[in-house]
Write a protein that holds these residues in place. Structure first.
Motif, PDB file in Angstrom:
ATOM      1  N   VAL A 185       2.740 -10.916   2.301  1.00  0.00           N
ATOM      2  CA  VAL A 185       1.359 -11.302   2.024  1.00  0.00           C
ATOM      3  C   VAL A 185       0.479 -11.001   3.246  1.00  0.00           C
ATOM      4  O   VAL A 185      -0.629 -10.471   3.117  1.00  0.00           O
ATOM      5  N   GLU A 186       0.980 -11.322   4.443  1.00  0.00           N
ATOM      6  CA  GLU A 186       0.232 -11.022   5.664  1.00  0.00           C
ATOM      7  C   GLU A 186       0.002  -9.521   5.803  1.00  0.00           C
ATOM      8  O   GLU A 186      -1.085  -9.080   6.213  1.00  0.00           O
ATOM      9  N   ASP A 187       1.013  -8.726   5.472  1.00  0.00           N
ATOM     10  CA  ASP A 187       0.855  -7.272   5.533  1.00  0.00           C
ATOM     11  C   ASP A 187      -0.237  -6.806   4.582  1.00  0.00           C
ATOM     12  O   ASP A 187      -1.057  -5.947   4.922  1.00  0.00           O
ATOM     13  N   PHE A 188      -0.261  -7.369   3.372  1.00  0.00           N
ATOM     14  CA  PHE A 188      -1.250  -6.934   2.391  1.00  0.00           C
ATOM     15  C   PHE A 188      -2.650  -7.407   2.788  1.00  0.00           C
ATOM     16  O   PHE A 188      -3.632  -6.690   2.566  1.00  0.00           O
ATOM     17  N   ILE A 189      -2.756  -8.587   3.370  1.00  0.00           N
ATOM     18  CA  ILE A 189      -4.048  -9.066   3.864  1.00  0.00           C
ATOM     19  C   ILE A 189      -4.607  -8.081   4.891  1.00  0.00           C
ATOM     20  O   ILE A 189      -5.787  -7.736   4.875  1.00  0.00           O
ATOM     21  N   GLY A 190      -3.739  -7.618   5.797  1.00  0.00           N
ATOM     22  CA  GLY A 190      -4.173  -6.647   6.795  1.00  0.00           C
ATOM     23  C   GLY A 190      -4.700  -5.367   6.173  1.00  0.00           C
ATOM     24  O   GLY A 190      -5.697  -4.796   6.624  1.00  0.00           O
ATOM     25  N   ILE A 191      -4.044  -4.912   5.107  1.00  0.00           N
ATOM     26  CA  ILE A 191      -4.477  -3.697   4.414  1.00  0.00           C
ATOM     27  C   ILE A 191      -5.837  -3.916   3.751  1.00  0.00           C
ATOM     28  O   ILE A 191      -6.744  -3.092   3.872  1.00  0.00           O
ATOM     29  N   VAL A 192      -5.981  -5.034   3.058  1.00  0.00           N
ATOM     30  CA  VAL A 192      -7.234  -5.311   2.348  1.00  0.00           C
ATOM     31  C   VAL A 192      -8.400  -5.464   3.320  1.00  0.00           C
ATOM     32  O   VAL A 192      -9.529  -5.049   3.038  1.00  0.00           O
ATOM     33  N   ARG A 193      -8.125  -6.029   4.493  1.00  0.00           N
ATOM     34  CA  ARG A 193      -9.187  -6.224   5.485  1.00  0.00           C
ATOM     35  C   ARG A 193      -9.466  -4.962   6.289  1.00  0.00           C
ATOM     36  O   ARG A 193     -10.320  -4.958   7.173  1.00  0.00           O
ATOM     37  N   GLY A 194      -8.734  -3.892   6.000  1.00  0.00           N
ATOM     38  CA  GLY A 194      -9.014  -2.621   6.657  1.00  0.00           C
ATOM     39  C   GLY A 194      -8.446  -2.482   8.042  1.00  0.00           C
ATOM     40  O   GLY A 194      -8.899  -1.622   8.821  1.00  0.00           O
ATOM     41  N   ARG A 195      -7.441  -3.277   8.379  1.00  0.00           N
ATOM     42  CA  ARG A 195      -6.851  -3.173   9.709  1.00  0.00           C
ATOM     43  C   ARG A 195      -5.969  -1.934   9.796  1.00  0.00           C
ATOM     44  O   ARG A 195      -5.312  -1.561   8.830  1.00  0.00           O
ATOM     45  N   SER A 196      -5.961  -1.321  10.961  1.00  0.00           N
ATOM     46  CA  SER A 196      -5.116  -0.152  11.158  1.00  0.00           C
ATOM     47  C   SER A 196      -3.666  -0.589  11.288  1.00  0.00           C
ATOM     48  O   SER A 196      -3.359  -1.758  11.519  1.00  0.00           O
ATOM     49  N   VAL A 197      -2.770   0.380  11.171  1.00  0.00           N
ATOM     50  CA  VAL A 197      -1.346   0.055  11.216  1.00  0.00           C
ATOM     51  C   VAL A 197      -0.945  -0.481  12.583  1.00  0.00           C
ATOM     52  O   VAL A 197       0.017  -1.242  12.707  1.00  0.00           O
ATOM     53  N   ASN A 198      -1.683  -0.113  13.642  1.00  0.00           N
ATOM     54  CA  ASN A 198      -1.360  -0.561  15.002  1.00  0.00           C
ATOM     55  C   ASN A 198      -2.187  -1.759  15.444  1.00  0.00           C
ATOM     56  O   ASN A 198      -2.084  -2.189  16.587  1.00  0.00           O
ATOM     57  N   SER A 199      -3.017  -2.290  14.556  1.00  0.00           N
ATOM     58  CA  SER A 199      -3.865  -3.421  14.921  1.00  0.00           C
ATOM     59  C   SER A 199      -3.019  -4.661  15.154  1.00  0.00           C
ATOM     60  O   SER A 199      -2.168  -5.021  14.352  1.00  0.00           O
ATOM     61  N   THR A 200      -3.259  -5.362  16.283  1.00  0.00           N
ATOM     62  CA  THR A 200      -2.514  -6.587  16.555  1.00  0.00           C
ATOM     63  C   THR A 200      -2.862  -7.660  15.543  1.00  0.00           C
ATOM     64  O   THR A 200      -2.047  -8.511  15.224  1.00  0.00           O
ATOM     65  N   ARG A 201      -4.104  -7.619  14.992  1.00  0.00           N
ATOM     66  CA  ARG A 201      -4.482  -8.619  14.002  1.00  0.00           C
ATOM     67  C   ARG A 201      -3.747  -8.413  12.690  1.00  0.00           C
ATOM     68  O   ARG A 201      -3.657  -9.310  11.873  1.00  0.00           O
ATOM     69  N   GLY A 202      -3.213  -7.196  12.501  1.00  0.00           N
ATOM     70  CA  GLY A 202      -2.480  -6.918  11.276  1.00  0.00           C
ATOM     71  C   GLY A 202      -1.013  -7.250  11.385  1.00  0.00           C
ATOM     72  O   GLY A 202      -0.265  -7.135  10.421  1.00  0.00           O
ATOM     73  N   ARG A 203      -0.563  -7.670  12.578  1.00  0.00           N
ATOM     74  CA  ARG A 203       0.833  -8.000  12.749  1.00  0.00           C
ATOM     75  C   ARG A 203       1.152  -9.342  12.123  1.00  0.00           C
ATOM     76  O   ARG A 203       0.289 -10.165  11.890  1.00  0.00           O
ATOM     77  N   ARG A 204       2.416  -9.578  11.951  1.00  0.00           N
ATOM     78  CA  ARG A 204       2.844 -10.861  11.426  1.00  0.00           C
ATOM     79  C   ARG A 204       2.709 -11.915  12.516  1.00  0.00           C
ATOM     80  O   ARG A 204       2.689 -11.588  13.699  1.00  0.00           O
ATOM     81  N   PRO A 205       2.663 -13.203  12.163  1.00  0.00           N
ATOM     82  CA  PRO A 205       2.411 -14.248  13.159  1.00  0.00           C
ATOM     83  C   PRO A 205       3.356 -14.198  14.359  1.00  0.00           C
ATOM     84  O   PRO A 205       2.932 -14.357  15.493  1.00  0.00           O
ATOM     85  N   ALA A 206       4.668 -13.993  14.133  1.00  0.00           N
ATOM     86  CA  ALA A 206       5.621 -13.968  15.238  1.00  0.00           C
ATOM     87  C   ALA A 206       5.325 -12.810  16.174  1.00  0.00           C
ATOM     88  O   ALA A 206       5.406 -12.925  17.399  1.00  0.00           O
ATOM     89  N   GLU A 207       4.954 -11.646  15.607  1.00  0.00           N
ATOM     90  CA  GLU A 207       4.659 -10.490  16.422  1.00  0.00           C
ATOM     91  C   GLU A 207       3.382 -10.705  17.221  1.00  0.00           C
ATOM     92  O   GLU A 207       3.272 -10.278  18.361  1.00  0.00           O
TER      93      GLU A 207
END
Length: 260
Positions: A185-207
């Motif tokens: 779900v966190e991965d999909f949220i990052g995609i919908v919000r337009g985050r890049s694959v290397n964006s730290t905000r798109g990482r999972r909480p532990a990462e």
């Protein structure tokens, strides 16, 4: 992997009028090993599907039960009134709710609007679905107010629509059960919000936590050599100053020679 283990997948529900193709394509590019399956459901069914755990997230229309669901609003649609092509309303570029006061308006059971009081004259029945209501509009027995995406989805050659400027609007959101905020779900949220694959905000909480800790430790490690060098320079300066403050020792005098 044993035979009893299942391949992970992400199940995405969506209501009519929403086009998830763009986000699905990005998911498949970034996470090719995790299949994404789509489930189109009616607005009424979307909530039940997510509550039952039969979908991980869904594109739904607000409002949702915020005591159970998290939701990220994405966009708000224009509202239109669908009419036969030969209807008098087609003479105007846009209309208001007051313009519909004398018109029969259908209010289907799956209506996405939360009307305080539906405009127009009430129809003789409430169609089960929006699609059923459009069949009746085509028969010339009433009109229908819908989000513009639904007017396009159920387009017919004998129907058209006009913007309804002062009507309620429908907002589409990404929603999921708050207690089931998984890594996918966190991965999909990052995609919908337009985050890049290397964006730290798109990482999972532990990462994100590891990245934050690393960024804090790096400056501290970089400061240690500089601090040690400064301290050493300070000690050298103090020692040199102390030595220069002492009086110089008198030069030693040699012993006198004996005369023969």
């Amino acid at each position: 992997m044993t035979g009893s283990e299942e391949t992970p997948s992400f199940r995405l529900a969506y209501v009519p009028g929403v086009t998830p193709a763009k986000w699905v394509r990005i998911w498949n590019e970034r996470l090719p090993d995790i299949p994404l399956t789509l489930h189109q459901v009616s607005p009424a069914e979307a909530s039940d599907l997510l509550r039952a755990g039969d979908a991980d997230a869904g594109f739904v229309r607000l409002p949702v039960d915020r005591t159970f669901f998290s939701a990220i609003p994405l966009y708000t649609e224009a509202t239109v009134v669908v009419v036969p092509k030969d209807h008098v309303i087609t003479a105007a570029e846009e209309v208001t709710v007051a313009d519909l006061a004398d018109e029969v308006l259908f209010h289907p059971l799956d209506d996405v609007f939360d009307w305080d009081a539906p405009p127009g004259e009430p129809a003789f029945e409430r169609p089960a679905t929006t699609e059923d209501a459009l069949e009746l509009v085509a028969a010339g027995v009433g009109l229908l107010v819908v989000p513009q995406s639904l007017a396009r989805l159920y387009h017919r050659r004998d129907l058209t629509y006009r913007p309804l400027t002062d009507a309620p609007r429908s907002t589409v959101a990404l929603s999921w059960p708050e207690e089931a905020t998984t890594d996918m779900v966190e991965d999909f949220i990052g995609i919908v919000r337009g985050r890049s694959v290397n964006s730290t905000r798109g990482r999972r909480p532990a990462e994100e936590a590891k990245a934050s800790q690393a960024s804090q430790e790096k400056p501290r490690r970089a400061q240690k050599p500089a601090a040690a060098k400064a301290a050493s320079a300070g000690r050298t300066a103090r020692t040199t100053g102390a030595k220069s403050a002492k009086s110089p020792k008198p030069a030693k005098r040699g012993k006198p020679r004996r005369r023969s």
